[in-house]
Scaffold this active site. Structure first.
Site: not given
Ligand code: 13P
Ligand code: G3H
Ligand code: ZN
Length: 317
Positions: A83, A135, A181, A214, A217, A260
């Site tokens: 990711d 992206e 995010h 992305h 949540s 999230s």
């Molecule tokens: P959320 O913060 O909405 O869960 O998004 C997660 C995400 O896009 C991880 O790449």
């Molecule tokens: O897009 C972000 C994801 O929620 C991953 O979060 O980079 O804190 O692991 P992180």
């Molecule tokens: Zn993301």
């Protein structure tokens, strides 16, 4: 069925009007909660690892946890995805280390630079049987070290998507249509609304091509209330309405990213457990309800939002 790329998953999802959930994993309980739900519902699933997750848990531990989940759930296809890869070197390391899919996120770079680095990752990935998500556009919110202020995000420009996809050869494209995010996606008191016009314009220019969302949540209020009731402080946490995600899944969106909501499910339940059992100190006691909450939340998404329940058997390998 084992570890697969997302190619067939996305083809079936696109044609079937559903989406595959891509859930972020950081530890054993999260891997178990997600894959137990997907396994019981016969749903394909994507487990994704961020740069931060890899730094926290270690590449080998995460890969081995995912391998264990595959052994425990042989009936469902699972993809292991990087990711928000922020460099060619990170993507290469995950490709060499057993991932079946990587994201190169150069969306904060100028268009031509984004094309150049994405194409380089695609060349290496495809030579190794791995698929690539790229992206275009910028989401608000925080991901690893990159933070984009609300209001400074940029929607994807549909007029750029064909050139980007044809020049890079990427296999799926994350676009910005108003998601962000984290747990604070919309101003309290405003009506959350994704830009379906932007999504539809992108789809028209890329017929049959899998789109990724992305920041998807929904920030379930039951978890926010649980956090706040048991000593937390998350006023105004708001997510993407589930009906809008369902609609996106019926269109060209084949991958919906959720992190999230996992964090909230665990944190709410752990806070509750601590408040109700101040004398307990065995991590198994409070991680058990946290894992169950992740499982229940993922089962709800698969059934009511993604529409991927029962679709595992559509994937051939
Ligand atoms: P959320 O913060 O909405 O869960 O998004 C997660 C995400 O896009 C991880 O790449
Ligand atoms: O897009 C972000 C994801 O929620 C991953 O979060 O980079 O804190 O692991 P992180
Ligand atoms: Zn993301």
């Amino acid at each position: 069925m084992g570890l697969v790329t997302t190619t067939e998953m996305f083809k079936k999802a696109y044609n079937g009007g559903y989406a595959i959930g891509a859930f972020n994993v950081n530890n054993m309980e999260i891997v178990q909660g997600i894959t137990e739900a997907a396994g019981e519902l016969n749903s394909p699933v994507i487990l994704q690892v961020s740069k931060g997750a890899r730094a926290y848990a270690n590449h080998t531990y995460l890969v081995k946890l995912v391998e264990a989940a595959i052994i425990e759930n042989p009936q469902i296809p699972i993809a292991l995805h990087l990711d928000h890869g922020d460099s060619y070197e990170l993507c290469k390391s995950c490709i060499d280390g057993g991932f079946t899919s990587v994201m190169i996120d150069a969306s904060s770079k100028p268009f031509e630079e984004n094309i150049e680095i994405t194409r380089k990752v695609v060349e290496y990935a495809h030579a190794h049987g791995v698929v690539v998500e790229a992206e275009l556009g910028t989401l608000a919110g925080v991901e690893d070290e990159v933070s984009v202020e609300a209001g400074k995000e940029m929607y994807t420009r549909p007029e750029e998507v064909e050139e980007f996809v044809s020049k890079t050869g990427c296999d799926s494209l994350a676009i910005a249509i108003g998601t962000s995010h984290g747990a604070y996606k919309f101003k309290p008191g405003t009506k959350p609304q994704l830009r379906f016009d932007v999504l539809e314009e992108c789809t028209k220019r890329l017929p049959g091509f899998p789109i990724v969302l992305h920041g998807s949540s929904s920030v379930p209020q039951e978890f926010v209330e649980m956090v706040n009731q048991y000593g937390g402080n998350m006023p105004g946490a708001i997510g993407v309405p589930e009906d809008q995600l369902r609609h996106a899944a019926e269109l060209s969106v084949c991958k919906i990213n959720i992190d999230s909501d996992i964090r909230l499910a665990m944190t709410g339940n752990i806070r509750k457990y601590f408040a109700e059992h101040p004398d307990h100190f065995d991590p198994r006691q409070y991680l058990k309800p946290a894992r169950q909450a992740v499982k229940d939340m993922v089962a709800h998404k698969i059934t009511n939002v993604l529409g991927s329940a029962g679709k595992a058997s559509e994937i051939s390998k």
